[in-house]
Write an enzyme that holds these catalytic residues in place. Sequence first.
Site, PDB file in Angstrom:
ATOM      1  N   GLU A   1      -4.016  -4.341   9.143  1.00  0.00           N
ATOM      2  CA  GLU A   1      -4.504  -5.368   8.215  1.00  0.00           C
ATOM      3  C   GLU A   1      -5.934  -5.824   8.506  1.00  0.00           C
ATOM      4  O   GLU A   1      -6.683  -6.130   7.585  1.00  0.00           O
ATOM      5  CB  GLU A   1      -3.547  -6.568   8.200  1.00  0.00           C
ATOM      6  CG  GLU A   1      -2.121  -6.225   7.740  1.00  0.00           C
ATOM      7  CD  GLU A   1      -2.048  -5.651   6.324  1.00  0.00           C
ATOM      8  OE1 GLU A   1      -3.027  -5.758   5.566  1.00  0.00           O
ATOM      9  OE2 GLU A   1      -0.978  -5.081   5.991  1.00  0.00           O
TER      10      GLU A   1
ATOM     11  N   GLU B   1       0.793  -1.231   0.000  1.00  0.00           N
ATOM     12  CA  GLU B   1       0.000   0.000   0.000  1.00  0.00           C
ATOM     13  C   GLU B   1       0.824   1.279   0.000  1.00  0.00           C
ATOM     14  O   GLU B   1       0.467   2.244   0.680  1.00  0.00           O
ATOM     15  CB  GLU B   1      -0.926  -0.028   1.218  1.00  0.00           C
ATOM     16  CG  GLU B   1      -0.212   0.034   2.601  1.00  0.00           C
ATOM     17  CD  GLU B   1       0.144  -1.320   3.187  1.00  0.00           C
ATOM     18  OE1 GLU B   1       0.355  -2.279   2.421  1.00  0.00           O
ATOM     19  OE2 GLU B   1       0.220  -1.415   4.435  1.00  0.00           O
TER      20      GLU B   1
ATOM     21  N   ASP C   1       8.844 -10.679   9.629  1.00  0.00           N
ATOM     22  CA  ASP C   1       8.704 -11.416   8.364  1.00  0.00           C
ATOM     23  C   ASP C   1       8.334 -12.880   8.578  1.00  0.00           C
ATOM     24  O   ASP C   1       7.748 -13.513   7.706  1.00  0.00           O
ATOM     25  CB  ASP C   1      10.033 -11.425   7.581  1.00  0.00           C
ATOM     26  CG  ASP C   1      10.400 -10.049   7.063  1.00  0.00           C
ATOM     27  OD1 ASP C   1       9.509  -9.185   6.986  1.00  0.00           O
ATOM     28  OD2 ASP C   1      11.586  -9.853   6.742  1.00  0.00           O
TER      29      ASP C   1
ATOM     30  N   HIS D   1      -8.115  -3.816  -1.348  1.00  0.00           N
ATOM     31  CA  HIS D   1      -7.338  -3.933  -0.109  1.00  0.00           C
ATOM     32  C   HIS D   1      -6.253  -2.846  -0.029  1.00  0.00           C
ATOM     33  O   HIS D   1      -6.174  -2.124   0.964  1.00  0.00           O
ATOM     34  CB  HIS D   1      -6.718  -5.334  -0.040  1.00  0.00           C
ATOM     35  CG  HIS D   1      -5.879  -5.573   1.167  1.00  0.00           C
ATOM     36  ND1 HIS D   1      -6.339  -6.259   2.275  1.00  0.00           N
ATOM     37  CD2 HIS D   1      -4.614  -5.197   1.468  1.00  0.00           C
ATOM     38  CE1 HIS D   1      -5.384  -6.300   3.192  1.00  0.00           C
ATOM     39  NE2 HIS D   1      -4.318  -5.664   2.727  1.00  0.00           N
ATOM     40  N   GLU D   2      -5.465  -2.742  -1.082  1.00  0.00           N
ATOM     41  CA  GLU D   2      -4.368  -1.757  -1.019  1.00  0.00           C
ATOM     42  C   GLU D   2      -4.922  -0.327  -0.969  1.00  0.00           C
ATOM     43  O   GLU D   2      -4.376   0.533  -0.281  1.00  0.00           O
ATOM     44  CB  GLU D   2      -3.389  -1.936  -2.179  1.00  0.00           C
ATOM     45  CG  GLU D   2      -2.763  -3.333  -2.295  1.00  0.00           C
ATOM     46  CD  GLU D   2      -2.228  -3.916  -0.992  1.00  0.00           C
ATOM     47  OE1 GLU D   2      -1.889  -3.154  -0.073  1.00  0.00           O
ATOM     48  OE2 GLU D   2      -2.174  -5.164  -0.883  1.00  0.00           O
TER      49      GLU D   2
ATOM     50  N   HIS E   1      -6.044   0.605   2.540  1.00  0.00           N
ATOM     51  CA  HIS E   1      -4.941   0.990   3.423  1.00  0.00           C
ATOM     52  C   HIS E   1      -4.707   2.503   3.427  1.00  0.00           C
ATOM     53  O   HIS E   1      -4.074   3.024   4.353  1.00  0.00           O
ATOM     54  CB  HIS E   1      -3.641   0.313   2.988  1.00  0.00           C
ATOM     55  CG  HIS E   1      -3.394  -1.034   3.608  1.00  0.00           C
ATOM     56  ND1 HIS E   1      -3.406  -1.248   4.963  1.00  0.00           N
ATOM     57  CD2 HIS E   1      -3.090  -2.239   3.046  1.00  0.00           C
ATOM     58  CE1 HIS E   1      -3.124  -2.527   5.214  1.00  0.00           C
ATOM     59  NE2 HIS E   1      -2.933  -3.155   4.067  1.00  0.00           N
TER      60      HIS E   1
ATOM     61  N   TYR F   1      -5.313 -10.331   9.526  1.00  0.00           N
ATOM     62  CA  TYR F   1      -6.206  -9.998   8.421  1.00  0.00           C
ATOM     63  C   TYR F   1      -7.643 -10.454   8.709  1.00  0.00           C
ATOM     64  O   TYR F   1      -8.547  -9.640   8.909  1.00  0.00           O
ATOM     65  CB  TYR F   1      -5.728 -10.691   7.129  1.00  0.00           C
ATOM     66  CG  TYR F   1      -4.437 -10.148   6.576  1.00  0.00           C
ATOM     67  CD1 TYR F   1      -4.442  -9.281   5.500  1.00  0.00           C
ATOM     68  CD2 TYR F   1      -3.209 -10.508   7.124  1.00  0.00           C
ATOM     69  CE1 TYR F   1      -3.263  -8.775   4.969  1.00  0.00           C
ATOM     70  CE2 TYR F   1      -2.026 -10.016   6.606  1.00  0.00           C
ATOM     71  CZ  TYR F   1      -2.054  -9.144   5.532  1.00  0.00           C
ATOM     72  OH  TYR F   1      -0.896  -8.651   5.027  1.00  0.00           O
TER      73      TYR F   1
HETATM   74  N1  BES Z   1       0.950  -4.422   3.747  1.00  0.00           N
HETATM   75  C1  BES Z   1       0.676  -5.720   3.232  1.00  0.00           C
HETATM   76  C2  BES Z   1       1.902  -6.483   2.854  1.00  0.00           C
HETATM   77  C3  BES Z   1       2.843  -6.741   4.003  1.00  0.00           C
HETATM   78  C4  BES Z   1       2.360  -7.075   5.264  1.00  0.00           C
HETATM   79  C5  BES Z   1       4.196  -6.656   3.806  1.00  0.00           C
HETATM   80  C6  BES Z   1       3.247  -7.288   6.311  1.00  0.00           C
HETATM   81  C7  BES Z   1       5.086  -6.885   4.839  1.00  0.00           C
HETATM   82  C8  BES Z   1       4.605  -7.200   6.098  1.00  0.00           C
HETATM   83  C9  BES Z   1      -0.270  -5.657   2.039  1.00  0.00           C
HETATM   84  O1  BES Z   1      -1.247  -4.671   2.157  1.00  0.00           O
HETATM   85  C10 BES Z   1      -1.017  -6.952   2.019  1.00  0.00           C
HETATM   86  O2  BES Z   1      -1.700  -7.214   2.957  1.00  0.00           O
HETATM   87  N2  BES Z   1      -0.877  -7.723   0.967  1.00  0.00           N
HETATM   88  C11 BES Z   1      -1.607  -8.949   0.806  1.00  0.00           C
HETATM   89  C12 BES Z   1      -2.872  -8.627   0.069  1.00  0.00           C
HETATM   90  C13 BES Z   1      -4.013  -9.531   0.271  1.00  0.00           C
HETATM   91  C14 BES Z   1      -4.380  -9.784   1.686  1.00  0.00           C
HETATM   92  C15 BES Z   1      -5.218  -8.989  -0.477  1.00  0.00           C
HETATM   93  C16 BES Z   1      -0.737  -9.890   0.022  1.00  0.00           C
HETATM   94  O3  BES Z   1       0.312  -9.461  -0.462  1.00  0.00           O
HETATM   95  O4  BES Z   1      -1.052 -11.063  -0.109  1.00  0.00           O
HETATM   96 ZN    ZN Z   2      -2.626  -5.206   3.720  1.00  0.00          ZN
END
Ligand code: BES
Ligand code: ZN
Length: 648
Positions: free
Chosen positions: A366, A319, A421, A343-344, A347, A429
């Site tokens: 999330e 995002e 990570d 989703h993005e 955010h 979520y």
């Molecule tokens: N911000 C996150 C990605 C992220 C989370 C990166 C934690 C590093 C640490 C992004 O918004 C996200 O949630 N991406 C998901 C999207 C999905 C839930 C629709 C993904 O990449 O799968």
């Molecule tokens: Zn996210």
Amino acid sequence: MKKYGLLATFVCAPVLFACSDNSHVDTAKADLDHTVSEGSGSSTQTQHARVEKHVDTGIASGVDYHSFANPNEVRVTHLSLNLTANFETKQLVGDVTLDVERAKPGNNTLVLDTRALNIQSVSVEGESVPFEMGQTDPDLGTPLTITLPSAASSVTVAYSTSPEASGVQWLTPAQTAGKQHPFLFTQAQAVHARSFIPLQDSPQVRVTYDATIKTPEALLAVMSASNDPTTERDGEYEFTMPQPIPSYLIALAIGDLEFKAMGKRTGVYAEPALLESAAKEFEDTEAMLEVTEETYGPYQWDRYDLLILPPSFPFGGMENPRLSFITPTVIAGDKSLVSLIAHELAHSWSGNTVTNATWRDLWLNEGFTTYLTYRIMEMIYGHDRFKKEAVLGYQDLENDVAALEQNDEILAIDLRGRNPDDVFSNIPYEKGALFLREIEQKIGRENFDAFLMQYFKDFAFKSITTDTFIAYLNDTLIQQYPDKLDANRIHAWIFEPGIPEGAPQPESDAFTKIDDTRNAWLSGDVKAADIETAQWTVHEWLYFLNNMPDSLTKAQLSELDSAFSLTSTKNNEIAHSWLMIAVENNYQPAFDRLYSYLVSIGRNKLVKPLYRELSKTPEGKAFAKRAFEEAKPGYHPLTVKANEGYVN
Ligand code: BES
Ligand code: ZN
């Protein structure tokens, strides 16, 4: 450069932080009750009027256990970046000037986070100032401690990144769609901004920034900042981000990029080969932006554009403000995977405007965003699609609850001593979203919408903790709806594992039919070829496949495959579900596709479960190892790290 341990290990950092004042983080926690209350499970107990903390975990609220920085003493408020991208050496080279504010006069020690950075010099108005690199922690990098002259209000660090920077991926032309030009992108969340900028890498430190980025002349640079779609391609690009953002939202990409407008405020950047299909796939972005504003308040970030990355992008989306980074694997041709865009975009409210203060509070980003995503999808595509996506999300949650350790099922998770990570799951979520959906159902949608709109306003451009959110709930909804909300139950949602009994349970009539169809096929009453699938959307396919029994016979698998050509499906999510089944049942005819899938996609959510499953048998592991070795040069460092354990 002298090396001695300023903070011998990062376990010391919390001790330091806990002593200092956290007033920058929380605005509403003053009245939060930290006293120990009785256990929350007993039915004889009278209902609490407020949500309280009932166990002393020793976790200090608002302490960022994943940063060495000392923002409560000296805080960075603005960054001025000056970087050149050198694709030959795979380095960003240049300097950053950091503006600082002291909590009190005499605070002249500034601690920054770094990771594998080459620090050339630290100076104030051209004069060198003393600095020291502390001891390196494998997860958190190396603190950089600078002694500021007492009159200095800014400091310049000249540095270069390492070719292996954990937050930067350098792609060769062969790894791009166009094959002509190299590509670079950054991914800072959670703790990787420090691998390309020395800064206070904590989500509770918000900075504005400006940047000058130099690139090879043929390439375009874009950032999580003001992007001018009409800018001349001349190898030098200027950016400003006037709203204060946390460091994990600083982002840069460079490549053979072109722009196409989708709406008044929305557009897409992509390599030329993908531009048209991306703009078509995501053409509803402007409408999503509008309904989200109507429901949750004004969009605070000027433009909203998308950047389509090469397939090695390790996430579905990120995002980055004004410019979400998006995997190309969701360009399915039928808008079936566009909830990622919702989703993005969401955010922009939950995450970018109101931000988690520490990674423990990730669910505030999330969970709220996942809740908003469902709502946006419902507003744009209707109730039936919403119900299907809610069921699929709920099943993802159930699977995680079945597989995870109890401590990892808690929304306000304890991440001390862990790398954020390594703790990625559906809990923040889908459990977070389900919690909010329950409140919505209890107090009514209109009332909850009004609450959220006010929440985004009250905490705009602030970084908040779970405790701040609880204090806010205590002062708002719990007061307003004492008969509808139960403080003990809210406490359980946030601090206890699992899904509370009686939680909302999504249902979809369309999926009930799919259950019937699957059962009829499994019992031999219908042939796969006779199943009427013409009206199925991707959701039906995913639900059909994801709920197959653990083991299927070779004959059953061949029957499905020849009726539906699953091995050659173009939809990457359906392919993922089918390939999982293929691995679980060692269905060899799908293994060529599996191999090419693993080497061509770097999105961790799609490849990691396959590697995990393959690693369970010696033959599977050998296969995984071959695919991984071939794929590795093209994988992002995060995808390498997340999967190498399965092949070694
Ligand atoms: N911000 C996150 C990605 C992220 C989370 C990166 C934690 C590093 C640490 C992004 O918004 C996200 O949630 N991406 C998901 C999207 C999905 C839930 C629709 C993904 O990449 O799968
Ligand atoms: Zn996210």
